[in-house]
Design a protein around this motif. Structure first.
Motif, PDB file in Angstrom:
ATOM      1  N   ASN A  81      59.920  43.792  18.988  1.00  0.00           N
ATOM      2  CA  ASN A  81      61.019  43.220  19.778  1.00  0.00           C
ATOM      3  C   ASN A  81      61.571  44.184  20.830  1.00  0.00           C
ATOM      4  OD1 ASN A  81      61.069  40.632  18.658  1.00  0.00           O
ATOM      5  ND2 ASN A  81      62.216  41.347  16.871  1.00  0.00           N
ATOM      6  N   LEU A  82      61.376  45.479  20.603  1.00  0.00           N
ATOM      7  CA  LEU A  82      61.927  46.474  21.550  1.00  0.00           C
ATOM      8  C   LEU A  82      60.832  47.090  22.414  1.00  0.00           C
ATOM      9  CD1 LEU A  82      64.423  48.298  19.105  1.00  0.00           C
ATOM     10  CD2 LEU A  82      64.900  46.429  20.682  1.00  0.00           C
ATOM     11  N   HIS A  83      59.644  46.453  22.426  1.00  0.00           N
ATOM     12  CA  HIS A  83      58.498  47.118  23.070  1.00  0.00           C
ATOM     13  C   HIS A  83      58.758  47.451  24.540  1.00  0.00           C
ATOM     14  CE1 HIS A  83      57.616  42.983  24.227  1.00  0.00           C
ATOM     15  NE2 HIS A  83      56.967  43.508  25.237  1.00  0.00           N
ATOM     16  N   GLN A  84      59.515  46.567  25.244  1.00  0.00           N
ATOM     17  CA  GLN A  84      59.713  46.835  26.676  1.00  0.00           C
ATOM     18  C   GLN A  84      60.552  48.090  26.907  1.00  0.00           C
ATOM     19  OE1 GLN A  84      61.615  43.937  25.462  1.00  0.00           O
ATOM     20  NE2 GLN A  84      63.098  43.421  27.021  1.00  0.00           N
ATOM     21  N   PHE A  85      61.400  48.431  25.935  1.00  0.00           N
ATOM     22  CA  PHE A  85      62.237  49.630  26.083  1.00  0.00           C
ATOM     23  C   PHE A  85      61.463  50.877  25.630  1.00  0.00           C
ATOM     24  CE2 PHE A  85      64.976  46.019  24.923  1.00  0.00           C
ATOM     25  CZ  PHE A  85      65.590  45.838  26.159  1.00  0.00           C
ATOM     26  N   ILE A  86      60.581  50.688  24.635  1.00  0.00           N
ATOM     27  CA  ILE A  86      59.810  51.828  24.113  1.00  0.00           C
ATOM     28  C   ILE A  86      58.919  52.396  25.218  1.00  0.00           C
ATOM     29  CG2 ILE A  86      58.032  52.518  22.420  1.00  0.00           C
ATOM     30  CD1 ILE A  86      59.074  50.161  20.672  1.00  0.00           C
ATOM     31  N   SER A  87      58.373  51.476  26.047  1.00  0.00           N
ATOM     32  CA  SER A  87      57.443  51.944  27.078  1.00  0.00           C
ATOM     33  C   SER A  87      58.162  52.559  28.287  1.00  0.00           C
ATOM     34  CB  SER A  87      56.516  50.804  27.511  1.00  0.00           C
ATOM     35  OG  SER A  87      57.315  49.714  27.895  1.00  0.00           O
ATOM     36  N   ASP A  88      59.503  52.516  28.316  1.00  0.00           N
ATOM     37  CA  ASP A  88      60.273  53.119  29.410  1.00  0.00           C
ATOM     38  C   ASP A  88      60.489  54.601  29.097  1.00  0.00           C
ATOM     39  OD1 ASP A  88      62.240  54.049  31.086  1.00  0.00           O
ATOM     40  OD2 ASP A  88      63.520  52.276  30.922  1.00  0.00           O
ATOM     41  N   GLU A  89      59.888  55.484  29.926  1.00  0.00           N
ATOM     42  CA  GLU A  89      59.934  56.914  29.578  1.00  0.00           C
ATOM     43  C   GLU A  89      61.316  57.551  29.723  1.00  0.00           C
ATOM     44  OE1 GLU A  89      58.241  58.645  33.787  1.00  0.00           O
ATOM     45  OE2 GLU A  89      56.816  58.230  32.157  1.00  0.00           O
ATOM     46  N   ASN A  90      62.258  56.816  30.342  1.00  0.00           N
ATOM     47  CA  ASN A  90      63.624  57.346  30.453  1.00  0.00           C
ATOM     48  C   ASN A  90      64.465  57.095  29.199  1.00  0.00           C
ATOM     49  OD1 ASN A  90      63.269  58.243  33.104  1.00  0.00           O
ATOM     50  ND2 ASN A  90      63.404  56.105  33.782  1.00  0.00           N
ATOM     51  N   ARG A  91      63.890  56.391  28.274  1.00  0.00           N
ATOM     52  CA  ARG A  91      64.661  56.065  27.066  1.00  0.00           C
ATOM     53  C   ARG A  91      64.019  56.712  25.854  1.00  0.00           C
ATOM     54  NH1 ARG A  91      67.810  51.265  27.736  1.00  0.00           N
ATOM     55  NH2 ARG A  91      67.282  50.093  29.582  1.00  0.00           N
ATOM     56  N   VAL A  92      64.857  57.045  24.861  1.00  0.00           N
ATOM     57  CA  VAL A  92      64.323  57.541  23.580  1.00  0.00           C
ATOM     58  C   VAL A  92      64.643  56.485  22.520  1.00  0.00           C
ATOM     59  CG1 VAL A  92      64.457  59.359  21.848  1.00  0.00           C
ATOM     60  CG2 VAL A  92      64.737  59.925  24.278  1.00  0.00           C
ATOM     61  N   ILE A  93      63.589  55.842  22.020  1.00  0.00           N
ATOM     62  CA  ILE A  93      63.776  54.835  20.964  1.00  0.00           C
ATOM     63  C   ILE A  93      62.946  55.321  19.778  1.00  0.00           C
ATOM     64  CG2 ILE A  93      63.711  52.359  20.424  1.00  0.00           C
ATOM     65  CD1 ILE A  93      64.788  52.523  23.192  1.00  0.00           C
ATOM     66  N   THR A  94      63.576  55.531  18.647  1.00  0.00           N
ATOM     67  CA  THR A  94      62.820  56.033  17.491  1.00  0.00           C
ATOM     68  C   THR A  94      62.990  55.061  16.325  1.00  0.00           C
ATOM     69  OG1 THR A  94      64.672  57.385  16.753  1.00  0.00           O
ATOM     70  CG2 THR A  94      63.068  58.453  18.184  1.00  0.00           C
ATOM     71  N   PHE A  95      62.013  55.090  15.410  1.00  0.00           N
ATOM     72  CA  PHE A  95      62.020  54.175  14.260  1.00  0.00           C
ATOM     73  C   PHE A  95      61.869  54.991  12.984  1.00  0.00           C
ATOM     74  CE2 PHE A  95      60.696  51.834  17.931  1.00  0.00           C
ATOM     75  CZ  PHE A  95      61.450  50.667  17.827  1.00  0.00           C
ATOM     76  N   HIS A  96      62.685  54.645  11.987  1.00  0.00           N
ATOM     77  CA  HIS A  96      62.707  55.431  10.754  1.00  0.00           C
ATOM     78  C   HIS A  96      62.648  54.483   9.564  1.00  0.00           C
ATOM     79  CE1 HIS A  96      63.991  58.795  13.308  1.00  0.00           C
ATOM     80  NE2 HIS A  96      64.581  57.825  13.978  1.00  0.00           N
ATOM     81  N   TRP A  97      61.501  54.496   8.903  1.00  0.00           N
ATOM     82  CA  TRP A  97      61.347  53.689   7.687  1.00  0.00           C
ATOM     83  C   TRP A  97      61.961  54.509   6.558  1.00  0.00           C
ATOM     84  CZ3 TRP A  97      57.022  53.965   3.813  1.00  0.00           C
ATOM     85  CH2 TRP A  97      57.126  52.928   2.885  1.00  0.00           C
ATOM     86  N   GLN A  98      63.207  54.235   6.242  1.00  0.00           N
ATOM     87  CA  GLN A  98      63.956  55.118   5.374  1.00  0.00           C
ATOM     88  C   GLN A  98      64.946  54.336   4.512  1.00  0.00           C
ATOM     89  OE1 GLN A  98      63.930  58.541   7.671  1.00  0.00           O
ATOM     90  NE2 GLN A  98      65.886  59.274   6.848  1.00  0.00           N
ATOM     91  N   ASP A  99      65.085  54.762   3.271  1.00  0.00           N
ATOM     92  CA  ASP A  99      66.112  54.193   2.409  1.00  0.00           C
ATOM     93  C   ASP A  99      67.403  54.966   2.655  1.00  0.00           C
ATOM     94  OD1 ASP A  99      67.762  53.258   0.472  1.00  0.00           O
ATOM     95  OD2 ASP A  99      66.635  54.084  -1.216  1.00  0.00           O
ATOM     96  N   LEU A 100      68.321  54.344   3.377  1.00  0.00           N
ATOM     97  CA  LEU A 100      69.541  55.068   3.772  1.00  0.00           C
ATOM     98  C   LEU A 100      70.412  55.436   2.580  1.00  0.00           C
ATOM     99  CD1 LEU A 100      70.426  53.142   7.042  1.00  0.00           C
ATOM    100  CD2 LEU A 100      69.953  55.588   6.864  1.00  0.00           C
ATOM    101  N   THR A 101      70.270  54.736   1.464  1.00  0.00           N
ATOM    102  CA  THR A 101      71.148  55.038   0.331  1.00  0.00           C
ATOM    103  C   THR A 101      70.683  56.267  -0.447  1.00  0.00           C
ATOM    104  OG1 THR A 101      69.982  53.580  -1.192  1.00  0.00           O
ATOM    105  CG2 THR A 101      71.798  52.626   0.058  1.00  0.00           C
ATOM    106  N   THR A 102      69.397  56.558  -0.414  1.00  0.00           N
ATOM    107  CA  THR A 102      68.919  57.731  -1.171  1.00  0.00           C
ATOM    108  C   THR A 102      68.371  58.823  -0.251  1.00  0.00           C
ATOM    109  OG1 THR A 102      66.770  56.679  -1.432  1.00  0.00           O
ATOM    110  CG2 THR A 102      68.330  56.430  -3.254  1.00  0.00           C
ATOM    111  N   GLU A 103      67.770  58.436   0.850  1.00  0.00           N
ATOM    112  CA  GLU A 103      67.186  59.445   1.749  1.00  0.00           C
ATOM    113  C   GLU A 103      68.153  59.813   2.874  1.00  0.00           C
ATOM    114  OE1 GLU A 103      62.501  58.295   1.445  1.00  0.00           O
ATOM    115  OE2 GLU A 103      63.754  56.968   2.624  1.00  0.00           O
ATOM    116  N   GLY A 104      69.087  58.918   3.145  1.00  0.00           N
ATOM    117  CA  GLY A 104      70.112  59.177   4.169  1.00  0.00           C
ATOM    118  C   GLY A 104      69.517  59.333   5.556  1.00  0.00           C
ATOM    119  N   ALA A 105      70.318  59.899   6.452  1.00  0.00           N
ATOM    120  CA  ALA A 105      69.893  60.180   7.830  1.00  0.00           C
ATOM    121  C   ALA A 105      70.346  61.610   8.103  1.00  0.00           C
ATOM    122  CB  ALA A 105      70.570  59.196   8.771  1.00  0.00           C
TER     123      ALA A 105
END
Ligand SMILES: C[S@@+](CC[C@H](N)C(=O)[O-])C[C@H]1O[C@@H](n2cnc3c(N)ncnc32)[C@H](O)[C@@H]1O
Length: 358
Positions: A255-279
């Motif tokens: 869904n965010l592919h058009q923004f990912i391909s824009d080199e002026n933006r930083v879009i990152t994805f984190h497959w993470q359990d926020l309750t145990t692994e946190g950020a």
């Protein structure tokens, strides 16, 4: 957050050596077996000793639990476990609370299974286990079953001569990614608000500032609705998307592919359990979130509270949290101990909006 489940007790009961006469897997060796979506059970560990057991599990907490307890042939993506030809001698399907997702799993399991292979299904009665046994009859297969621990297990042999292929196609196609009405977004059945946008998330968007400066995150991003909103309205230039469900992360990427391909933006994805692994701690300028408050079908207020605690610790000093919550959820007291200022610019229509500063 992991739960001891009744259906796991039933699985262990059916596969125990005392039940040799009703155990369809009794004595099997050297077979290729798939569990989808698989959660840890002692009986699965036993099966894996004499067979090649592959497991599909997209939720990070359950994935970690399988790995930690020695079931390490686990994948977060079903595609990786798919072969061009029917490959598995047996497939074990655990029912979830979502009907379309269950029919997809049953259809996909039958697609992956060799002719005469065993399809074994189990789930809690509350997830309509008896109804899905009838669905197997509808597709042309006979079943045997056991019920106990408020759960049901049933199994069948795949018979290519009896299988209704049109119904199989329908089950599989309904479980694939779908366009969400009136949006540019797609979502997989089973993900949060996959049929239509969530009213609470829309309300949060209406209360966001015109600009979110610095770098921030979408906690529990789902298929990326909030991230898509802030990027497509030029409110934020980049974002880190976190979710514990790999299917959500994959949908958000699409869904965010058009923004990912824009080199002026930083879009990152984190497959993470926020309750145990946190950020990472003290790193973010802002967080947007519509936190979860359900484990499977059960309400779990602590889950959302853990999101609030994790958000407070991930924000820099002065960092801002923008959050929507269902009205009945108790966040106020907890937030006072984690944030220096808290505003509630809106309360009504079943939701409340929080804007809080660390
Ligand atoms: C209420 S939904 C919000 C989804 C999306 N932000 C929106 O507004 O449409 C909550 C999201 O949190 C995710 N989630 C639940 N438990 C989680 C956990 N322990 N760690 C990370 N994400 C989690 C769910 O997969 C779901 O996508």
């Amino acid at each position: 957050m992991l739960k001891a489940a009744n259906e796991t007790k039933l699985l262990d009961y059916v596969f125990s050596s005392e039940n040799a006469d009703t155990n369809p897997f009794e004595g099997i060796e050297g077979q290729n077996i798939l569990a989808m979506p698989g959660r840890y059970a002692d009986s699965l560990k036993d099966i894996s000793k004499h067979n090649t057991l592959s497991i599909y599990q997209p939720l990070k907490d359950y994935y970690n639990a399988l790995k930690e307890r020695g079931l390490d042939q686990v994948q977060n993506n079903l595609g990786v476990l798919t072969h061009e030809e029917p490959f598995y001698d047996a497939v074990i399907v655990r029912l979830t609370k979502n009907k379309t997702e269950n029919l997809f799993h049953l259809g996909y399991a039958l697609f992956l299974l060799k002719n005469q292979g065993t399809l074994f299904v189990y789930g809690v009665n509350d997830n309509g286990a008896a109804r899905f046994e009838k669905e197997l009859h509808r597709i042309g297969l006979e079943t045997e079953h056991v019920y106990k621990h408020k759960s049901r297990a049933f199994w069948t042999s795949k018979d290519d001569t009896k299988l209704d292929i049109d119904l199989l196609r329908e089950w599989i196609s309904k479980g694939l990614s779908k366009h969400i009405h009136d949006t540019e977004l797609e979502a997989l059945p089973g993900l949060f608000s996959a049929d239509k946008l969530d009213k609470g998330s829309i309300m949060l968007c209406e209360h966001l500032p015109k600009e979110l400066k610095g770098f921030g995150a979408d906690f529990g991003c789902g298929y990326g609705f909030l991230s898509h909103y802030v990027l497509s309205n030029d409110i934020a230039s980049g974002i880190a998307c976190f979710d514990h469900d790999n299917r959500a992360i994959e949908c958000a990427k699409a869904n965010l592919h058009q923004f990912i391909s824009d080199e002026n933006r930083v879009i990152t994805f984190h497959w993470q359990d926020l309750t145990t692994e946190g950020a990472p701690k003290n790193t973010l300028d802002w967080i947007i979130m519509n936190p979860p408050f359900h484990d499977d079908a059960d309400e779990n207020k602590r889950l959302g509270q853990l999101f609030v605690e994790q958000a407070a610790s991930a924000l820099k000093k002065g960092g801002m949290l923008y959050m929507v919550a269902n009205n009945h959820l108790p966040y106020e007291k907890l937030m006072v101990s984690h944030f220096s200022s808290i505003e509630k610019p809106h309360e009504g229509g079943g939701y409340k909006i929080f804007i809080a500063k660390v």
